[in-house]
Write a protein that holds these residues in place. Structure first.
Motif, PDB file in Angstrom:
ATOM      1  N   LEU A 153      -0.667   3.833 -12.764  1.00 50.85           N
ATOM      2  CA  LEU A 153       0.085   2.577 -12.720  1.00 50.85           C
ATOM      3  C   LEU A 153       0.905   2.452 -13.988  1.00 50.85           C
ATOM      4  N   LEU A 195       1.912  -7.592  -3.700  1.00 50.90           N
ATOM      5  CA  LEU A 195       0.481  -7.304  -3.831  1.00 50.90           C
ATOM      6  C   LEU A 195      -0.052  -6.599  -2.593  1.00 50.90           C
ATOM      7  N   PHE A 239       1.348  -4.254  -1.075  1.00 52.26           N
ATOM      8  CA  PHE A 239       1.680  -2.822  -1.080  1.00 52.26           C
ATOM      9  C   PHE A 239       1.222  -2.135  -2.359  1.00 52.26           C
ATOM     10  N   ASP A 240       0.908  -2.940  -3.375  1.00 55.16           N
ATOM     11  CA  ASP A 240       0.651  -2.357  -4.683  1.00 55.16           C
ATOM     12  C   ASP A 240      -0.832  -2.084  -4.893  1.00 55.16           C
ATOM     13  N   SER A 241      -1.130  -1.639  -6.091  1.00 53.95           N
ATOM     14  CA  SER A 241      -2.506  -1.270  -6.419  1.00 53.95           C
ATOM     15  C   SER A 241      -3.451  -2.466  -6.321  1.00 53.95           C
ATOM     16  N   THR A 260      -3.280  -2.742   3.838  1.00 49.70           N
ATOM     17  CA  THR A 260      -2.172  -1.795   3.961  1.00 49.70           C
ATOM     18  C   THR A 260      -1.744  -1.277   2.594  1.00 49.70           C
ATOM     19  N   ILE A 261      -2.742  -1.027   1.753  1.00 55.90           N
ATOM     20  CA  ILE A 261      -2.433  -0.397   0.469  1.00 55.90           C
ATOM     21  C   ILE A 261      -1.879   0.999   0.734  1.00 55.90           C
ATOM     22  N   VAL A 262      -0.812   1.298   0.082  1.00 51.70           N
ATOM     23  CA  VAL A 262      -0.228   2.626   0.268  1.00 51.70           C
ATOM     24  C   VAL A 262      -0.900   3.585  -0.703  1.00 51.70           C
ATOM     25  N   ALA A 295      -0.367   6.408  -2.041  1.00 56.89           N
ATOM     26  CA  ALA A 295       0.606   7.457  -2.311  1.00 56.89           C
ATOM     27  C   ALA A 295       0.037   8.415  -3.356  1.00 56.89           C
ATOM     28  N   GLY A 329       3.878   2.077  -4.325  1.00 56.39           N
ATOM     29  CA  GLY A 329       4.329   1.484  -3.085  1.00 56.39           C
ATOM     30  C   GLY A 329       5.734   1.847  -2.693  1.00 56.39           C
ATOM     31  N   TRP A 386       0.810  -8.190 -15.029  1.00 58.97           N
ATOM     32  CA  TRP A 386      -0.220  -8.803 -14.172  1.00 58.97           C
ATOM     33  C   TRP A 386      -1.322  -9.412 -15.014  1.00 58.97           C
ATOM     34  N   LYS A 409       3.804  -2.960 -15.894  1.00 55.22           N
ATOM     35  CA  LYS A 409       3.445  -3.790 -14.752  1.00 55.22           C
ATOM     36  C   LYS A 409       2.023  -4.306 -14.906  1.00 55.22           C
TER      37      LYS A 409
END
Lengths: 124, 205, 665
Positions: free
Chosen positions: B23, A71, A73-75, B4-6, B8, A14, B31, B27
């Motif tokens: 990932l 969340l 913007f993230d996976s 709006t998932i990026v 990338a 993100g 989670w 992180k």
């Protein structure tokens, strides 16, 4: 489990995060919602008030999770981990509360004994 | 809702994340841990909700001695600490370490204010005759909010550690993710309080 | 060799050169042999072996407790144990077998095998992994440390409140139980997070989720169950602890507490726990059967998804443990139905195993015998389990030996047989030595007969009405013969275990040179035995399920399978130089060593808790600040451009938050 359908998807971590100002707006929004909650909290708690309080709570929760915890913007995988936890928690604990609050009828003795129909036939 | 998932591309090597999903391990671990924490707090909250409706033998009901204005203020303080946390992260990601440090310290201070408020609340409740052992509700109330307070305290310790690391130059921009992960924990503690504030304090039949 | 450039995934956590001496105290351990190397290791294979050895020791202890129980019950009016001792024996037997034997044993397999099976150098957080093991070990030792002071839990493995409250259990036995399980729970939680991240993030290139070996899959599902179930029992244990130590009222019925509260919380954890105990064993058997049936696993995707389905449905059946508690007709009906449904995915697995066996060229090695025994014995246990979903029948069976028979068929006939299938199967991989097949067969048949002799008659005893958890029974109830048979069976199992130990000792001389003696299918067999510290000399790439098998065999022009002369394995003549493995560390041991002091302190003196808390606290900082690769360790003789990103601190701090909770409470 949460990742079953998540096959080798690559999401970036993100880079399009909001600006500081946007974060401040989000916080302002949260503040306003909290204000509304407090006002509602002083009203007599009927179903409508409780319903709106719970709705506002969910909105706040989702706002913090989606914006501040990124969340949005993230996976998707992160979202699934979190949601699995939330949904499992909601599922099992609501079930307990329903049992405990006697939604399901907590004990069989609450049926008066003389109302229990006798067994049709007893074979020995 | 629009997603709006990026999407990338695979993060460049400089970020140091070379994993199957692209990932970061840390992180993902955080989670997973937070998913687990949902069931911890869910359990404590539901125990409180179940016991709140039971008649109290001795002592006041918790809902009779709530100081809603006071709790509202401390809830607001904790809510705003989420803002400062995210600003700290944005700062360190930009490489603005001085500002990041200021925001980290502010977050810790707001958290400490919240904990101090909780200590004050507990002592005033005890003065009103509601000790930990007084009745069912009091045990459940103190355990739930106390657990949350301990989580905030752990968060403060982690924030202060980050601050020290940063002061000594051990928290360069490449390690911004460490701040992000502590931030995730911090925001989680905040959302738990959002739940507690509503279902424990505001809604009481 | 440009290994790290091709396969950057395998480059483990790199060092941080800025912090050389964390806290300026310890010299970092450097030895690679001797006891010191074992207590400081962060190698997933060594940690797996440590888990296994510890669990086997506890297995012997728990087994002795079982023999005490059976000695007591061999005849009516048994005098071997006093009723108090009997209560302690069955409590500690159950607790030990569930929390200190089967769970860590499966952690042993998961730790050892998952990185090898997915083609990784190690787990995602090797140091956290060491921490998990030491916390588990100290939790187990703490649990048993009460025995020194004659404070032993005596309330059954599910420790129902309010009977476990101070009023009815005034000693400290329950305190040791509660705190011990809390410590062990931290270990499980950290392990779960670690292995989940490993499975998701550390797979070799090409190892998609649907190419993961089935054991890894089942272990992954079990780790998810642990991740979400451990916090539930943590809540229950904390509430009980607060009741007992600080005068809380959670389970004090006189003050209006809900007597079902503990039961709900315990079984919300407890039922997923059942699948935590058995799913990895299913995974082991699903690896063993295809190898010795010379066929690929029948219906691999169904195996995966039935495992996931079991994982999910396991959350919706807990109240079938509470049918006799007066939970109300709607609850009972709902949970009866869900209990019947959960038999479906389990049945899918059974049929898939049979489908794998069907038409295969079966080789009855000891591992295969244990695996087939699991399929048959678990089916019996599963069927008696379905009978419990019919609540009128369950009311009849609750708290009788029928229940004991059922869950031993599931846990011994399921989990333990699976674990021993795994022992015989992977022993040559882990130690480079083979367990003797002939002695193994004797072991197997001793156990098969002993097991059925012990637990088969309990079905009858239960239906005749013999209550469980009762120290004696009177003569003339018609229970004498069955009880005697059962006790004979239990001692037969004991003899079988001694045969196994003899086999282990004897295997020292039984060196195998072939790294793949069973002609197996998964990646761990493509490296040497025992595998080197870095697992694979050449970084694996994967293009199919059962990758290693596909490298060994090809379809010839005559449409027959041909074994390739030199299949492409992952061993090299000269080991690679460019691999960073995390360095050993004392800190995991130190963090873990603080926890039992916190426990003793909470029971006896807060000073002790303060000391333990300090030890753990300092340990956490030591671990977090210590660079995971020792900059002085001397394998930096190459120009390597790895970044200085040192990713562990935050995760460790966060993961250790749970540990700190104990410290702060």
């Amino acid at each position: 489990m949460a990742i079953a359908a998540h096959e080798e998807t690559v999401h970036g971590s993100g880079h399009a995060h909001p600006s500081d100002l946007q974060y401040v707006y989000v916080a302002l929004f949260l503040g306003v919602v909290t204000g509304a909650e407090i006002v509602l909290g002083y009203r007599h708690p009927n179903a409508l008030i409780i319903g709106s309080l719970l709705t506002l709570m969910v909105i706040k929760f989702a706002t913090v999770a989606l914006w501040f915890m990124h969340l949005r913007f993230d996976s998707l995988l992160f979202r699934r981990f979190f949601l699995t936890g939330i949904l499992l928690a909601a599922g099992v604990y609501i079930a307990i509360m329903m049992t405990a609050f006697q939604f399901f009828g907590n004990d069989t003795t609450s049926v008066p004994l003389n109302k229990i129909p006798p067994p049709a036939r007893i074979t020995r | 809702m629009t997603d709006t998932i990026v999407h990338a591309p695979i993060p460049d090597q400089s970020e140091g994340h070379h994993t199957s999903t692209g990932l970061s391990n840390e992180k993902l671990a955080m989670w997973a841990f937070l998913g687990s924490e949902c069931l911890l707090f869910g359990g404590l909250i539901s125990v409180f909700l179940i016991y709140r409706n039971k008649p109290v033998g001795v002592g006041p009901k918790v809902s009779q001695i709530y100081d809603i204005p006071f709790t509202s203020v401390s809830s607001f303080v904790l809510l705003m600490s989420s803002l400062t946390m995210v600003l700290a992260l944005a700062g360190i990601q930009r490489g603005d370490h001085r500002r990041a440090r200021i925001w980290i310290l502010t977050t810790a201070a707001l958290g400490a204010t919240f904990v101090a408020g909780q200590v004050y609340e507990f002592t005033s409740f005890v003065r009103e005759g509601l000790g930990y052992t007084t009745n069912l509700q009091s045990s459940a109330f103190y355990t739930l909010t106390g657990f949350h307070g301990v989580h905030v305290t752990i968060g403060i310790i982690m924030l202060l550690s980050l601050y020290t690391l940063s002061l000594r130059g051990n928290l360069p921009t490449e390690k911004a993710e460490t701040v992000e992960i502590v931030g995730l924990y911090w925001h989680f503690v905040d959302v738990v309080w959002i739940l507690i504030f509503t279902v424990v304090y505001l809604i009481h039949p | 060799m440009a290994l790290t450039e091709e396969r950057p995934l395998l480059e483990l956590t790199a060092g941080d050169d800025e912090v050389r001496q964390p806290l300026g105290s310890f010299r970092r351990p450097t030895s690679t042999t001797g006891w010191r190397s074992w207590i400081t290791t962060v190698d997933h294979k060594r940690i797996g072996i440590l888990y296994g050895a510890t669990a086997l020791t506890f297995f012997a202890i728990g087994g002795l407790e079982a023999l005490l129980i059976r000695a007591q019950l061999a005849q009516p009016n048994g005098q071997v144990l006093s009723p108090e001792r009997y209560n302690q024996a069955f409590t500690m037997h159950g607790t030990t077998m569930v929390f200190l034997v089967i769970m860590p044993m499966l952690a042993a397999f998961a730790n050892y095998l998952i990185p090898l099976q997915i083609g990784a150098r190690d787990v995602a957080f090797p140091r956290l992994n060491a921490l998990s093991f030491w916390i588990f070990l100290f939790g187990g030792l703490f649990l048993y440390s009460g025995a020194v002071l004659d404070q032993i839990a005596d309330n059954g493995w599910f420790n129902y409140a309010p009977n476990s409250g101070v009023l009815y259990s005034p000693g400290h036995g329950i305190d040791f139980w509660t705190l011990g399980l809390q410590i062990a729970g931290i270990a499980s939680l950290l392990g779960a997070v670690n292995l989940i991240v490993t499975c998701i993030n550390m797979r070799a290139p090409g190892m998609t989720l649907m190419r993961m070996p089935i054991f890894t899959w089942m272990a992954l599902v079990a780790q998810f169950l642990l991740l979400f179930a451990i916090p539930v029992i943590t809540v229950a244990l904390f509430l009980l602890m607060f009741d007992r130590l600080f005068g809380g009222n959670f389970f004090v019925v006189q003050k209006g507490a809900d007597p079902l509260m503990w039961q709900h919380l315990f079984w919300i954890f407890g039922h997923p726990e059942v699948y935590i105990l058995v799913l990895p064993a299913f995974g082991i058997v699903s690896e063993v059967i295809p190898v010795f049936a010379r066929k690929p696993l029948f219906g691999y995707p169904f195996m995966v998804f039935s495992g996931i389905a079991i994982g999910f449905m396991g959350w919706g059946v807990w109240a079938h443990h509470m049918f006799a508690s007066g939970a109300g007709p709607v609850t009972v009906a709902a949970f009866s139905l869900s209990t019947m449904f959960i038999a479906v995915p389990t049945g899918v697995k059974i049929f898939n195993w049979i489908g794998t066996l069907w038409g295969g060229k079966l080789q009855f090695t000891t591992a295969m015998c244990f695996a087939i025994a699991l399929v048959s014995q678990f089916t019996i246990g599963g069927l008696s389990g379905v009978t419990h979903s019919i609540s009128p029948s369950d009311w009849q069976q609750t708290d009788t030996y029928y229940i004991v028979a059922h869950f031993h068929y599931v846990l011994f006939g399921g989990s333990v047989f699976g674990i021993f299938a795994g022992f015989y199967f992977w022993w040559p991989k882990v130690f480079g030595r083979c367990l003797d097949e002939k002695i193994g067969k004797i072991h197997f048949f001793t156990w098969l007969i002993g097991f059925n002799l012990t637990f088969g008659p309990m079905h009858v005893l239960g239906l005749q009405g013999q209550p469980r958890r009762t120290a004696t029974y009177a003569d003339g109830m018609g229970w004498n013969l069955m009880n005697l048979l059962s006790s004979i069976g239990a001692f037969t199992i004991g003899v079988g275990f001694l045969i196994f130990i003899f086999n282990v000792v004897k295997s020292r001389n039984n060196v195998v040179t072939d790294p793949d003696p069973w002609d197996a299918r998964t990646l761990e067999w493509a490296t040497s035995s025992p595998p080197p510290a870095h697992n694979f000399d050449i970084s694996p790439t994967v293009s199919s399920l059962d990758e290693w098998w596909h490298r060994k065999y090809e379809l010839g022009d005559d449409h027959k399978l041909h074994r390739r002369e030199h299949p492409e394995s992952f061993t090299a003549a000269t080991p690679p130089e460019n691999i960073h493995l995390p360095s050993p560390s004392y800190w995991p041991l130190i963090i873990a060593a603080g926890l039992p002091f916190i426990g003793w302190g909470l029971i006896y003196s807060y000073w002790l808790a303060g000391f333990g808390g300090l030890l753990t606290f300092v340990g956490i900082y030591g671990l977090v600040l210590e660079p995971s690769v020792d900059p002085d360790a001397g394998h930096h003789g190459h120009a390597d451009t790895h970044d200085t990103h040192e990713p562990e601190p935050a995760a460790v701090v966060a993961g250790a938050a749970e540990a700190e909770e104990d410290a702060d409470q």
